[in-house]
Design a protein around this motif. Structure first.
Motif, PDB file in Angstrom:
ATOM      1  N   ILE A 168       0.844  -1.205   0.000  1.00  0.00           N
ATOM      2  CA  ILE A 168       0.000   0.000   0.000  1.00  0.00           C
ATOM      3  C   ILE A 168       0.874   1.247   0.000  1.00  0.00           C
ATOM      4  O   ILE A 168       0.536   2.249  -0.649  1.00  0.00           O
ATOM      5  N   TYR A 169       2.004   1.211   0.713  1.00  0.00           N
ATOM      6  CA  TYR A 169       2.923   2.348   0.713  1.00  0.00           C
ATOM      7  C   TYR A 169       3.342   2.729  -0.707  1.00  0.00           C
ATOM      8  O   TYR A 169       3.458   3.914  -1.032  1.00  0.00           O
ATOM      9  N   TYR A 170       3.577   1.712  -1.530  1.00  0.00           N
ATOM     10  CA  TYR A 170       4.035   1.976  -2.894  1.00  0.00           C
ATOM     11  C   TYR A 170       2.876   2.325  -3.825  1.00  0.00           C
ATOM     12  O   TYR A 170       3.047   3.079  -4.782  1.00  0.00           O
ATOM     13  N   LEU A 171       1.711   1.775  -3.540  1.00  0.00           N
ATOM     14  CA  LEU A 171       0.534   2.101  -4.351  1.00  0.00           C
ATOM     15  C   LEU A 171       0.022   3.505  -4.045  1.00  0.00           C
ATOM     16  O   LEU A 171      -0.460   4.210  -4.945  1.00  0.00           O
ATOM     17  N   HIS A 172       0.129   3.907  -2.780  1.00  0.00           N
ATOM     18  CA  HIS A 172      -0.411   5.208  -2.375  1.00  0.00           C
ATOM     19  C   HIS A 172       0.495   5.860  -1.329  1.00  0.00           C
ATOM     20  O   HIS A 172       0.195   5.845  -0.138  1.00  0.00           O
ATOM     21  N   PRO A 173       1.619   6.435  -1.749  1.00  0.00           N
ATOM     22  CA  PRO A 173       2.490   7.149  -0.802  1.00  0.00           C
ATOM     23  C   PRO A 173       1.724   8.302  -0.154  1.00  0.00           C
ATOM     24  O   PRO A 173       0.988   9.014  -0.827  1.00  0.00           O
ATOM     25  N   ALA A 174       1.882   8.469   1.137  1.00  0.00           N
ATOM     26  CA  ALA A 174       1.144   9.517   1.844  1.00  0.00           C
ATOM     27  C   ALA A 174       2.031  10.183   2.898  1.00  0.00           C
ATOM     28  O   ALA A 174       2.802   9.518   3.586  1.00  0.00           O
ATOM     29  N   ALA A 175       1.903  11.492   3.003  1.00  0.00           N
ATOM     30  CA  ALA A 175       2.667  12.258   3.987  1.00  0.00           C
ATOM     31  C   ALA A 175       1.966  12.234   5.341  1.00  0.00           C
ATOM     32  O   ALA A 175       0.735  12.236   5.406  1.00  0.00           O
ATOM     33  N   LEU A 213      15.484   6.891  16.773  1.00  0.00           N
ATOM     34  CA  LEU A 213      14.658   5.960  16.008  1.00  0.00           C
ATOM     35  C   LEU A 213      14.232   6.557  14.673  1.00  0.00           C
ATOM     36  O   LEU A 213      14.341   5.917  13.624  1.00  0.00           O
ATOM     37  N   TYR A 214      13.755   7.791  14.700  1.00  0.00           N
ATOM     38  CA  TYR A 214      13.223   8.386  13.473  1.00  0.00           C
ATOM     39  C   TYR A 214      14.300   8.883  12.526  1.00  0.00           C
ATOM     40  O   TYR A 214      14.022   9.156  11.355  1.00  0.00           O
ATOM     41  N   SER A 215      15.532   8.985  13.004  1.00  0.00           N
ATOM     42  CA  SER A 215      16.636   9.340  12.100  1.00  0.00           C
ATOM     43  C   SER A 215      16.955   8.192  11.151  1.00  0.00           C
ATOM     44  O   SER A 215      17.576   8.376  10.117  1.00  0.00           O
ATOM     45  N   ARG A 216      16.480   6.974  11.516  1.00  0.00           N
ATOM     46  CA  ARG A 216      16.711   5.791  10.681  1.00  0.00           C
ATOM     47  C   ARG A 216      15.502   5.457   9.805  1.00  0.00           C
ATOM     48  O   ARG A 216      15.472   4.414   9.156  1.00  0.00           O
ATOM     49  N   ASN A 217      14.516   6.332   9.792  1.00  0.00           N
ATOM     50  CA  ASN A 217      13.284   6.078   9.043  1.00  0.00           C
ATOM     51  C   ASN A 217      13.578   5.861   7.564  1.00  0.00           C
ATOM     52  O   ASN A 217      14.221   6.690   6.922  1.00  0.00           O
ATOM     53  N   SER A 218      13.100   4.716   7.012  1.00  0.00           N
ATOM     54  CA  SER A 218      13.360   4.398   5.613  1.00  0.00           C
ATOM     55  C   SER A 218      12.643   5.345   4.659  1.00  0.00           C
ATOM     56  O   SER A 218      13.129   5.631   3.578  1.00  0.00           O
ATOM     57  N   ASN A 219      11.476   5.826   5.041  1.00  0.00           N
ATOM     58  CA  ASN A 219      10.704   6.680   4.147  1.00  0.00           C
ATOM     59  C   ASN A 219       9.602   7.374   4.938  1.00  0.00           C
ATOM     60  O   ASN A 219       8.747   6.717   5.511  1.00  0.00           O
ATOM     61  N   VAL A 220       9.632   8.705   4.953  1.00  0.00           N
ATOM     62  CA  VAL A 220       8.623   9.433   5.722  1.00  0.00           C
ATOM     63  C   VAL A 220       7.264   9.448   5.017  1.00  0.00           C
ATOM     64  O   VAL A 220       6.247   9.728   5.639  1.00  0.00           O
ATOM     65  N   PHE A 221       7.256   9.145   3.716  1.00  0.00           N
ATOM     66  CA  PHE A 221       5.998   9.172   2.967  1.00  0.00           C
ATOM     67  C   PHE A 221       5.327   7.795   2.976  1.00  0.00           C
ATOM     68  O   PHE A 221       4.922   7.262   1.946  1.00  0.00           O
ATOM     69  N   ALA A 222       5.278   7.230   4.163  1.00  0.00           N
ATOM     70  CA  ALA A 222       4.664   5.911   4.347  1.00  0.00           C
ATOM     71  C   ALA A 222       3.791   5.948   5.596  1.00  0.00           C
ATOM     72  O   ALA A 222       3.923   5.118   6.494  1.00  0.00           O
ATOM     73  N   ALA A 223       2.917   6.956   5.640  1.00  0.00           N
ATOM     74  CA  ALA A 223       2.100   7.164   6.836  1.00  0.00           C
ATOM     75  C   ALA A 223       0.802   6.362   6.821  1.00  0.00           C
ATOM     76  O   ALA A 223       0.197   6.129   7.858  1.00  0.00           O
ATOM     77  N   MET A 224       0.388   5.936   5.620  1.00  0.00           N
ATOM     78  CA  MET A 224      -0.902   5.253   5.502  1.00  0.00           C
ATOM     79  C   MET A 224      -0.735   3.953   4.711  1.00  0.00           C
ATOM     80  O   MET A 224      -0.261   3.987   3.584  1.00  0.00           O
TER      81      MET A 224
END
Length: 309
Positions: A168-175, A213-224
């Motif tokens: 879903i992250y790849y189908l619909h990236p979300a901030a 923890l959040y400095s290692r976040n793979s992608n911030v546009f994966a909220a939904m």
């Protein structure tokens, strides 16, 4: 009682070395090796070579190692390169469903909590949110020593739900909400992770727990969907299924606490949380009532259980 099979152990050790070498080559060529990558490799091989018990243990928890590797590899080709990032659309959708009038303006729950937060709820919310990975992992440890079959069902459901979420992250990236609050509605590539409201927890404790923890976040546009909200539901379901009375009520409280904190801290919209909960529910139902009825899956699970017992 299981018997030691020297040839099987030898094949496992050789396979482990080959897989480790392949992992190092792939990671180094794609995203570069970091300290945590070496820790994974060294811990994995140490358990494989140390003893029969440690070998069975690490083969069981390879499910979680596989999850960590997939999550890390999301850095190779971020979802915002596949589809446009939903920034304003999801914000307006949230406002249309859950927005309310506050001092003459329609605000989202996140915007309200950004203005109204207390030390007590900052500390309580931080405690709840720190459980989002430790809780399912600790439960997996407990199940491994108590019930191998339920351990496999729980661990593979956890992995399955993550795979659904990643798709879903790849189908619909979300901030996330904090992105809109900090950057507005313009897309900014390579945006670093942010602690948002959880930064208040770090400040209160004079620590850098969530910051690290959040400095290692793979992608911030994966909220939904919010997988933070999905994980405790999986643990809660299997605590009930395993009839663990001492855990299920604690899991239930932490689960609700994480759901509320996800919104309170500005990391997720309400719709993100609902989608995360739905993702976990769908994953559990598909695993329990579809996958477990497939003969090949049952054969695989039986062989896996025998391997780690």
């Amino acid at each position: 009682m299981t018997t030691f099979n020297f040839e099987e152990a030898k094949r496992t050790k050789i396979t482990a070395l080959f897989v480790s070498l392949l992992y190092i080559l792939i990671i180094s060529s794609l995203i570069g090796l970091k300290t945590e990558n070496w820790i994974i490799v060294l811990a994995f091989n140490a358990c494989i070579w140390l003893s029969q018990s440690s070998r069975k243990f690490i083969l069981a928890f390879s499910i979680f190692i596989f999850f960590a590797i997939i999550y890390d590899l999301m850095k190779v080709y971020p979802n915002y390169r596949v589809n446009p990032v939903d920034i304003g659309g999801i914000y307006n959708f949230e406002k249309s469903l859950f927005g309310f009038n506050y001092h003459g303006a329609i605000v989202t729950p996140n915007e309200f909590f950004a203005l109204h937060h207390t030390t007590f709820f900052d500390l309580l919310g931080g405690f709840f949110y720190l459980n989002w990975i430790p809780l399912p992992v600790a439960f997996a440890f407990w199940l491994y020593f108590k019930n191998k079959k339920q351990f496999l069902h729980f661990s593979l459901t956890f992995l399955f739900v993550n795979l659904i979420g990643f798709c879903i992250y790849y189908l619909h990236p979300a901030a996330p909400p904090w992105y809109v609050a900090k950057y507005g509605f313009d897309f900014i590539q390579h945006t670093p992770g942010d602690t948002a409201g959880l930064g208040r927890f770090d400040k209160l404790l004079h620590a850098n727990i969530f910051g690290s923890l959040y400095s290692r976040n793979s992608n911030v546009f994966a909220a939904m969907p919010s997988l933070h909200c999905a994980y405790p539901l999986i643990a809660f379901f299997y605590a009930f299924k395993s009839n663990v009375k001492s855990m299920k009520w604690y899991f239930g409280i932490v689960m609700v606490g994480i759901w509320i904190t996800a919104i309170y801290s500005g990391h997720h919209y309400v719709v993100d949380a609902i989608m995360g909960i739905s993702c976990a529910g769908a994953g559990i139902l598909i695993f329990q009532f579809v996958l477990l009825r497939i003969r090949a899956v049952k054969t695989f699970l039986s062989a896996y259980e025998q391997l780690i017992t």
